[in-house]
Design an enzyme around this catalytic site. Structure first.
Site, PDB file in Angstrom:
ATOM      1  N   GLU A 172       0.989  -1.240  -0.055  1.00 47.57           N
ATOM      2  CA  GLU A 172      -0.393   0.345   0.523  1.00 47.57           C
ATOM      3  C   GLU A 172       0.776   1.225   0.123  1.00 47.57           C
ATOM      4  O   GLU A 172       1.774   0.826   0.644  1.00 47.57           O
ATOM      5  CB  GLU A 172      -0.768   0.386   1.383  1.00 47.57           C
ATOM      6  CG  GLU A 172      -1.859  -0.937   1.500  1.00 47.57           C
ATOM      7  CD  GLU A 172      -3.083  -1.637   2.580  1.00 47.57           C
ATOM      8  OE1 GLU A 172      -2.664  -0.026   3.331  1.00 47.57           O
ATOM      9  OE2 GLU A 172      -3.562  -2.092   2.950  1.00 47.57           O
ATOM     10  N   HIS A 204      -5.628   5.033   0.205  1.00 44.15           N
ATOM     11  CA  HIS A 204      -5.753   6.051   1.059  1.00 44.15           C
ATOM     12  C   HIS A 204      -4.918   7.353   0.524  1.00 44.15           C
ATOM     13  O   HIS A 204      -4.741   8.231   0.904  1.00 44.15           O
ATOM     14  CB  HIS A 204      -5.348   5.544   2.257  1.00 44.15           C
ATOM     15  CG  HIS A 204      -7.031   4.683   3.376  1.00 44.15           C
ATOM     16  ND1 HIS A 204      -7.252   5.202   3.769  1.00 44.15           N
ATOM     17  CD2 HIS A 204      -6.197   3.006   2.430  1.00 44.15           C
ATOM     18  CE1 HIS A 204      -8.212   3.988   4.360  1.00 44.15           C
ATOM     19  NE2 HIS A 204      -7.856   3.082   3.585  1.00 44.15           N
ATOM     20  N   LYS A 234     -13.311   6.317  -0.876  1.00 43.82           N
ATOM     21  CA  LYS A 234     -12.218   7.505  -0.330  1.00 43.82           C
ATOM     22  C   LYS A 234     -11.806   9.059  -0.550  1.00 43.82           C
ATOM     23  O   LYS A 234     -13.697   9.269  -0.816  1.00 43.82           O
ATOM     24  CB  LYS A 234     -11.195   6.507   0.287  1.00 43.82           C
ATOM     25  CG  LYS A 234     -11.443   5.261   1.127  1.00 43.82           C
ATOM     26  CD  LYS A 234     -10.071   4.517   0.916  1.00 43.82           C
ATOM     27  CE  LYS A 234     -10.714   3.548   2.193  1.00 43.82           C
ATOM     28  NZ  LYS A 234     -11.497   2.060   1.201  1.00 43.82           N
TER      29      LYS A 234
END
Length: 383
Positions: A172, A204, A234
């Site tokens: 990530e 994110h 998101k």
């Protein structure tokens, strides 16, 4: 009859009781209080522009549901338009739209890595990545979090033991529970040295980081060994996920990816929403700037109050340790009007239960200051 039903359900009752005893029983709670829990980082979830675009699409005849898989009648103009524009925006050769980040990660890892290949996963990647790895064909190794040498060692050990296939490194760019950043430069270099693919989940970071919100992989675009997942639910304020890949790998997934082939296509209306969100990133850069300013303010306040967190991002974990203690703190903050949730294992490692504080444009500096003051108050109380 009731005794038979009770017998059938007894294993599930026992499992729920065990979770409750360990203070890990989950339940659904409403959206109440000031938002310090969502991932709506740029406050696009309620953006008037996105609402207007969806209303206009409905009035122009865009269907709510696709009515079938993309390979049947479910392939809509809205999907293809989004994929074309997203590929251009993110600097990729092609893109493929999925219904969500979980299914996108699962689809990638059960389709592209082949039998005889090696998957090297960071220990803290999303559950969807671990699930995809378990369900896929490739051998899997887990490496120490954010440790490039551990990645290198796993690959060399596998080669030394006869591994001859392709290597797939998965990370990530910004970790969802610790709020720390991946060493992307080192991972790209390792992928190049070992002729490996690098898969990066930007869930994110998309919208929040990189030029015009293109994410932390933006400086590595146009690389044929880089595959990126851009979650749309998101910072983009919508739903779904865009996978950016080479044209060849996109074609392979269209032909071989079971979660793509056999699933009803995402709502064409959601494709419209995501497309508008990407336009907002380009036309309203002040949102990204305001978020960066808010994050900087929050971390200055955290330091001044003597609080500690491993993060420098908009994801701020306050590590508590004990499950019950974490949930008591979360309840105390919720009672003071701040929507902050407790996170417990298995979402995070055992012994690291925490409050996960999320900074979004749904709050201002005054809200952040008040929340941190409340956090200091409850953590110094008798909890």
């Amino acid at each position: 009859m009731r005794s038979m039903q009770a017998a059938r359900l007894s294993p599930y009752v026992a499992a729920l009781n065990a979770l409750n005893e360990d203070k890990r029983l989950r339940c659904l709670k409403p959206r109440v209080g000031i938002d310090f829990a969502s991932n709506d980082y740029l406050a696009l979830g309620s953006a008037p522009r996105i609402k207007k675009a969806m209303v206009a699409a409905l009035e122009a005849g865009t269907p709510v549901g696709a009515g079938g898989s993309r390979l049947l009648r479910g392939n809509c103009e809205e999907h293809e338009r989004l994929e074309t524009e997203a590929a251009q925006f993110f600097g990729a050769e092609a893109a493929l739209f999925f219904g969500g980040g979980y299914i996108a990660n699962f689809a990638l890892l059960t389709t592209l890595p082949q039998r005889g290949d090696l998957l090297v996963l960071d220990s803290l990647v999303h559950a969807s990545i671990h699930e995809g790895a378990r369900a896929g064909r490739a051998e899997c190794r887990i490496h120490a979090h954010n440790d490039p040498q551990s990645v290198e060692d796993a690959i060399r050990d596998w080669r030394a033991k006869g591994g001859a296939g392709r290597v797939w490194i998965v990370a990530e760019s910004l970790y969802s529970m610790d709020g720390d950043f991946a060493p992307l430069e080192e991972l790209v270099a390792i992928a190049d040295r070992h002729d490996a693919f690098l898969i990066v989940d930007e869930a994110h970071a998309t919208g929040a980081y990189g030029l015009q919100g293109r994410g932390l992989t933006a400086s590595y675009d146009r690389r044929d060994n880089l595959i990126v997942v851009h979650t749309c639910g998101k910072a983009l304020g919508a739903a779904g996920a865009l996978v950016t890949v080479s044209g060849i790998l996109r074609d392979f997934m269209v032909n071989r990816c079971r979660p793509f082939i056999f699933a009803t296509a995402p709502s064409p209306l959601m494709a419209v929403a995501v497309r508008e969100a990407l336009l907002i990133l380009q036309e309203e850069p002040e949102r990204q700037q305001r978020l960066a300013k808010l994050v900087s303010f929050a971390h200055r306040q955290i330091t001044s109050l003597g609080l500690h967190t491993p993060s420098t991002s908009q994801i701020v974990p306050y590590i508590v340790g004990d499950n019950a203690h974490a949930m008591r703190l979360a309840s105390a903050l919720q009672a003071r009007g701040f929507d902050i949730r407790g996170i417990r294992p298995p979402t995070v490692p055992t012994g690291t239960a925490r409050l996960r504080i999320s900074l979004t444009l749904n709050v201002g500096e005054a809200d952040v200051r008040a929340m941190l003051d409340a956090l200091v108050e409850v953590t110094r109380g008798s909890f």
